[in-house]
Design an enzyme around this catalytic site. Structure first.
Site, PDB file in Angstrom:
ATOM      1  N   CYS A 259      11.847 -22.511  51.859  1.00 33.78           N
ATOM      2  CA  CYS A 259      11.655 -23.920  52.211  1.00 33.78           C
ATOM      3  C   CYS A 259      12.836 -24.446  53.042  1.00 33.78           C
ATOM      4  O   CYS A 259      13.025 -24.026  54.177  1.00 33.78           O
ATOM      5  CB  CYS A 259      11.427 -24.750  50.956  1.00 33.78           C
ATOM      6  SG  CYS A 259      10.627 -26.343  51.301  1.00 33.78           S
ATOM      7  N   HIS A 349       6.661 -21.793  48.754  1.00 36.37           N
ATOM      8  CA  HIS A 349       7.322 -21.620  47.463  1.00 36.37           C
ATOM      9  C   HIS A 349       6.730 -20.460  46.677  1.00 36.37           C
ATOM     10  O   HIS A 349       5.691 -20.622  46.018  1.00 36.37           O
ATOM     11  CB  HIS A 349       7.212 -22.907  46.644  1.00 36.37           C
ATOM     12  CG  HIS A 349       8.029 -24.030  47.193  1.00 36.37           C
ATOM     13  ND1 HIS A 349       9.308 -24.308  46.766  1.00 36.37           N
ATOM     14  CD2 HIS A 349       7.754 -24.932  48.166  1.00 36.37           C
ATOM     15  CE1 HIS A 349       9.787 -25.332  47.442  1.00 36.37           C
ATOM     16  NE2 HIS A 349       8.863 -25.732  48.297  1.00 36.37           N
ATOM     17  N   GLU A 351       7.808 -19.251  43.932  1.00 37.02           N
ATOM     18  CA  GLU A 351       7.872 -19.512  42.492  1.00 37.02           C
ATOM     19  C   GLU A 351       6.673 -20.349  42.033  1.00 37.02           C
ATOM     20  O   GLU A 351       6.230 -20.241  40.883  1.00 37.02           O
ATOM     21  CB  GLU A 351       9.183 -20.200  42.120  1.00 37.02           C
ATOM     22  CG  GLU A 351       9.244 -21.678  42.383  1.00 37.02           C
ATOM     23  CD  GLU A 351       9.361 -22.054  43.835  1.00 37.02           C
ATOM     24  OE1 GLU A 351       9.232 -23.239  44.169  1.00 37.02           O
ATOM     25  OE2 GLU A 351       9.578 -21.155  44.685  1.00 37.02           O
TER      26      GLU A 351
END
Length: 394
Positions: A259, A349, A351
């Site tokens: 990001c 992202h 995660e």
């Protein structure tokens, strides 16, 4: 019910009811399309100084709990929903979203046409806005004019240096789960708790350092790699992070950014960045991974992007870099890969809390990169094909 209004900087006004804390707030109005994960959104530091409009109509259904926060507090400047839940209904809930918004001082508004607001932001772009509630017996037109003046006098997101305001004040360590295989330093530009937790599951011990940490700080103690996190604000204002990343690249240490970290790596390589019209914020963004030739559904939260050609590598002081990932909705650069140095990054992202897990194997790429450096003393970023723990090629 307490009346509330939302005023955009172009003058468009929405009337609704107070939700959360009664008061006044200003920030950049953006919309997020996730149907789940509102608690993770509220506590994502990347949303600092932004008023988040939830496009899903029903928010608060599952309440809040102490386990799903992505950081130590809520960071949004304001919160906009259509139909807030009357009461939470989930076995994990420890309280209601409304009560938690009040406890953390987040000013919100409910009962407005969020679809009309979202369409307005899509057509005219993300813009500054304000929410005000609890003005007593004052005339609403007077309140509107005062709020509009406050909105137009507030700072824009372009040029905003926000990473130091959300970063940890002091370093801390997230230990590996089970056997410790690698030790890394993470530059905290607004890191989410899910990131070091995902790395810990792969045997990585993460030393999280404040946003203004230097390259020497990051490379201290002979770390195996460096991670550059997500975060808020304009990457063009974060020269300190760019300098730190350049130092890591000069040292040849494996580096992975996500990001905001992708934008910082781009700047460190000499590429530019620019502000998107309304950004990408949601859990269902299709991205082409050019490294593996696969399409992944990914979680996004960014209003800026890297400016790089899609059809050819670009020469940099650290060797050629190519665009490794491309957004299939609008061809935005979603990842970078150095071809002769151990560094890569993605704009989305992996995660993904809450969100899809398609991109989670990217943490495995980072681990493989550090393993190659340890075994051979050199590495090229990233391996063409790696496998996640289920054996699926990333």
């Amino acid at each position: 019910m307490t009346n509330a209004i939302l005023v955009l900087e172009d003058g468009r006004t929405f009337r609704g009811e107070a939700y959360g804390t009664v008061g006044t707030t200003v920030g950049e109005a953006v919309f997020a399309t996730g149907m789940t994960g509102y608690q993770e959104t509220l506590t994502d530091p990347s949303y600092a100084q932004q008023i988040v409009v939830m496009t899903a109509p029903h928010i608060g259904n599952t309440g809040v709990n102490s386990e799903d926060d992505e950081s130590r507090r809520m960071w949004v400047a304001g919160f906009v929903v259509r139909d807030p839940a009357r009461r939470p209904a989930n076995w994990r809930a420890s309280g209601s979203l409304d009560d938690e918004l009040v406890a953390q001082g987040v000013v919100g508004i409910s009962g407005i046409d969020t679809r009309a607001l979202t369409r307005h932001l899509r057509e005219r772009g993300a813009m500054r806005a304000g929410i005000s509630s609890g003005w007593g017996g004052r005339d609403v037109d007077e309140v509107r004019e005062e709020l509009l003046a406050r909105v137009t006098a507030s700072p824009e997101m372009t040029g905003a240096d926000l990473a130091p305001t959300v970063s940890a004040d002091q370093p801390y360590v997230v230990p590996a789960l089970g056997e410790k295989r690698f030790q890394i330093a993470a530059l905290d530009l607004g890191i989410k708790t899910a990131t070091p937790r995902s790395l810990a599951e792969l045997g990585v011990e993460t030393h999280v350092l404040p946003a203004t940490a230097t390259a020497a700080d990051l490379l201290e103690h002979g770390v195996d790699g460096v991670f550059v996190s997500n975060g808020p604000g304009d990457p063009a204002a974060a020269d300190y992070a760019v300098a730190a990343v350049r130092g890591v690249l000069e040292a040849g240490r494996p580096l992975f950014g996500i990001c905001f970290g992708n934008q910082i790596l781009g700047r460190a390589l000499g590429l530019g960045t620019y502000k998107l019209r309304f950004g990408h914020r949601g859990l269902n963004q299709p991205v082409l991974d050019r490294v593996s030739g696969t399409v992944r559904v990914t979680s996004h939260n960014h209003g800026f992007a890297v400016d790089a050609p899609l059809d050819r590598p670009v020469d940099t002081p650290f060797g050629p870099v190519e665009v490794s990932h491309v957004g299939l909705n609008d061809d935005v650069v979603e990842g970078l890969r150095l071809l002769e140095a151990p560094a890569f990054s993605v704009q989305f992202h992996p995660e993904a809390a809450a969100g899809p897990h398609d991109a989670h194997p990217l943490f495995g790429r980072f681990v493989d990169l550090m393993a190659a450096e340890k075994q051979r003393g050199q590495a090229v970023s990233p391996p063409l094909q790696v496998q996640d723990t289920t054996g699926e090629k990333a």
